[in-house]
Design an enzyme around this catalytic site. Structure first.
Site, PDB file in Angstrom:
ATOM      1  N   ASP A   1      49.026  32.889  33.353  1.00 13.78           N
ATOM      2  CA  ASP A   1      48.013  34.176  33.420  1.00 13.78           C
ATOM      3  C   ASP A   1      48.337  34.807  31.950  1.00 13.78           C
ATOM      4  OD1 ASP A   1      46.375  36.487  34.996  1.00 13.78           O
ATOM      5  OD2 ASP A   1      47.938  37.184  33.797  1.00 13.78           O
TER       6      ASP A   1
ATOM      7  N   ARG B   1      31.235  33.581  48.940  1.00  6.13           N
ATOM      8  CA  ARG B   1      31.304  32.176  49.514  1.00  6.13           C
ATOM      9  C   ARG B   1      31.022  32.393  50.903  1.00  6.13           C
ATOM     10  NH1 ARG B   1      36.973  30.556  48.033  1.00  6.13           N
ATOM     11  NH2 ARG B   1      37.307  32.727  48.530  1.00  6.13           N
TER      12      ARG B   1
ATOM     13  N   VAL C   1      37.810  42.885  43.233  1.00  6.52           N
ATOM     14  CA  VAL C   1      37.263  43.591  42.171  1.00  6.52           C
ATOM     15  C   VAL C   1      35.586  43.809  42.369  1.00  6.52           C
ATOM     16  CG1 VAL C   1      36.532  43.128  39.711  1.00  6.52           C
ATOM     17  CG2 VAL C   1      38.767  42.478  40.443  1.00  6.52           C
TER      18      VAL C   1
ATOM     19  N   GLU D   1      36.299  43.275  28.860  1.00  7.95           N
ATOM     20  CA  GLU D   1      37.332  44.208  28.482  1.00  7.95           C
ATOM     21  C   GLU D   1      38.388  43.997  29.717  1.00  7.95           C
ATOM     22  OE1 GLU D   1      37.319  46.996  25.908  1.00  7.95           O
ATOM     23  OE2 GLU D   1      39.387  46.727  26.590  1.00  7.95           O
TER      24      GLU D   1
ATOM     25  N   LYS E   1      45.420  35.159  28.600  1.00 10.52           N
ATOM     26  CA  LYS E   1      45.045  36.504  28.183  1.00 10.52           C
ATOM     27  C   LYS E   1      45.514  36.239  26.537  1.00 10.52           C
ATOM     28  CE  LYS E   1      45.933  39.246  32.168  1.00 10.52           C
ATOM     29  NZ  LYS E   1      46.851  39.786  33.087  1.00 10.52           N
TER      30      LYS E   1
END
Ligand SMILES: NC(=O)c1ccc[n+]([C@@H]2O[C@H](COP(=O)([O-])OP(=O)(O)OC[C@H]3O[C@@H](n4cnc5c(N)ncnc54)[C@H](OP(=O)(O)O)[C@@H]3O)[C@@H](O)[C@H]2O)c1
Length: 434
Positions: A219, A65, A35, A148, A223
């Site tokens: 997951d 990292r 991302v 978002e 959400k």
């Protein structure tokens, strides 16, 4: 630790005015993986378009990292470091968090917000666990905190509803919130085994090398907590939700669902009233005519039961470029708008529980005549609606019954008839309050 160069002059970001020069925004990236790299790439690729809207987005620094000069995404950055002190020493107008998980993301986001730097994140784990607290810190410091991209990244609906409190007054929602699970179930429906479908999802980059978060339902549950906050003004603890993953679903289940006029989908479902939050995250039977019934592959969808009726949103849920676009739009919205965090009203602590009543899709394995099994279910108050026999199994769609009655019926057939039964929720195609 490595700081490549010092950054140039400091400028203060403000909301762009018509006819004004583009606002130059220096972006600090926490994380430069899938991302973070896409954010750097898309910001540059879309610079002409963004400039016409008054923005000059400039990713200047990244925290990782393991800093490595070989990273393509780092080439245009002035600073690549593994030391938060070096990152925060840069003049930054906005921070994009794309590390993932709770720590160190939470500490870094908190630090940015308390330093007066707005934050945009795609990290649903962080928002599910600490979204409320971080939103409060953002408000106290007069900066934005937006996410978002954390839920159905390719469909810009969170921010839209957050700005429209009346439209966002909802009674419930039903959604497919995890594209990996949806793609796997779609593959199984087309004949793949679960391991083969998972392997394909990993090969296509849809599933992580460790797919636990996706296939366990965690997951989607994270959400769902975000959505409960926005649409129900409720604080939900993810750990208190009823969550089942998709690993138990096989091709025969999918064929049986089809024979009974439906599909199995990875569903997050919730309806609420006051503090009561009836919800589950699990594979569930939907009639083919259900608005989410035809949403297949990696696509996500959400059906919101709001004041004006049901509203359906569907689109890509993830993918680096889609996620980066949502993040960068959030960056533009955040600038100069201290109120650009999601709603600030009082929220009730929710009491999650399974819906009182639900129809069920039940798989029964064992050598007992259907009529006898049907009687055993009826004795527990669980009435069959339709049934089908397939590959030595019996599949049943029931009329609505409570989870307790279904558990009792399953225990009875297990004891008396030595059958194994597994129950999946079944949603109606009309009004989705179970
Ligand atoms: N991938 C998607 O399509 C997608 C879609 C929507 C939302 N998201 C969310 O976006 C976030 C990032 O996902 P991703 O796929 O980009 O993850 P990723 O590829 O694993 O990247 C994580 C980045 O964070 C850095 N990092 C990890 N631990 C760190 C630490 N302790 N200190 C400093 N840096 C650290 C890593 O550094 P190194 O590079 O040195 O390892 C890496 O650059 C997650 O919250 C995810 O849920 C992802």
């Amino acid at each position: 630790m490595r700081a490549l160069t010092a950054l140039a002059e400091t400028r203060t970001a403000t909301r762009p005015r018509a006819g004004a020069l583009p606002v130059h925004l220096r972006i600090g990236l926490l994380g430069l993986g899938n991302v973070g790299s896409a954010v750097a790439r898309v910001a540059r690729a879309a610079s002409d378009l963004l400039e016409t809207r008054g923005f000059d987005l400039d990713p200047v620094a990244a925290l990782v990292r393991t800093p490595s000069p070989a990273r393509a995404a780092a080439a245009s950055l002035a600073c690549l470091t593994d030391d938060p002190e070096v990152l925060f020493a840069q003049p930054l107008d906005v921070i994009v968090e794309a590390i993932g998980g709770v720590e160190p993301a939470q500490a870094l986001v908190r630090r940015a917000l308390t330093s007066g730097i707005p934050v945009v994140t795609a990290n649903k784990t962080l928002v599910a666990a600490h979204g409320e607290a971080l939103t409060g810190i953002a408000r106290a410091n007069g900066v934005g905190f937006r996410y978002e991209a954390a839920c159905i990244a390719g469909v810009p609906f969170l921010g839209t509803f957050a700005r429209r409190p009346l439209a966002a007054r909802a009674r419930g929602l039903t959604a497919i919130l995890n594209g990996t699970s949806n793609a796997i179930l779609s593959d199984i429906a087309a004949g793949s085994s679960f391991p083969a479908a998972l392997e394909r999802a990993q090969r296509l980059g849809l599933a992580e090398p460790d797919p636990t978060m996706d296939i366990s339902g965690r997951d989607a549950a994270e959400k769902l907590t975000l959505l409960a906050r926005l649409f129900g003004s409720l604080c939900v603890r993810c750990d208190e939700l009823h969550i089942s993953g998709i690993a138990d679903v096989d091709p025969i289940d999918l064929r049986a669902a089809q024979e009974l006029g439906g599909v199995l989908k990875p569903i997050a479902h919730a309806s609420w009233s006051g503090r009561l939050f009836d919800a589950f995250v699990a594979p569930a039977f939907l009639p083919q005519a259900h608005p989410l019934g035809s949403i297949s592959g990696r696509t996500n969808g959400i059906l919101i039961d709001s004041v004006g009726g049901r509203q359906l949103f569907a689109g890509p849920g993830a993918g680096p470029d889609v996620t980066a676009a949502a993040i960068l739009d959030d960056v533009c919205e955040t600038v100069g708008s201290p109120e650009s965090s999601y709603a600030a009203e009082e929220r009730l602590a929710a009491i999650p529980r399974l819906p009182d009543m639900s129809a069920w899709f039940i798989r029964i394995t064992g050598d007992v005549p259907a009529a006898e099994t049907c009687e055993l279910f009826a004795a527990q108050g669980v009435w069959w609606n339709h049934s089908a026999e397939l590959s030595g199994r019996l599949y049943v769609l029931t009329f609505p019954a409570s989870p307790a009655r279904v558990d009792a019926a399953i225990a009875t057939v297990g004891g008396a008839a030595r059958c194994t039964a597994t129950a999946f929720h079944a949603l109606p195609d009309e009004a989705f309050a179970c």
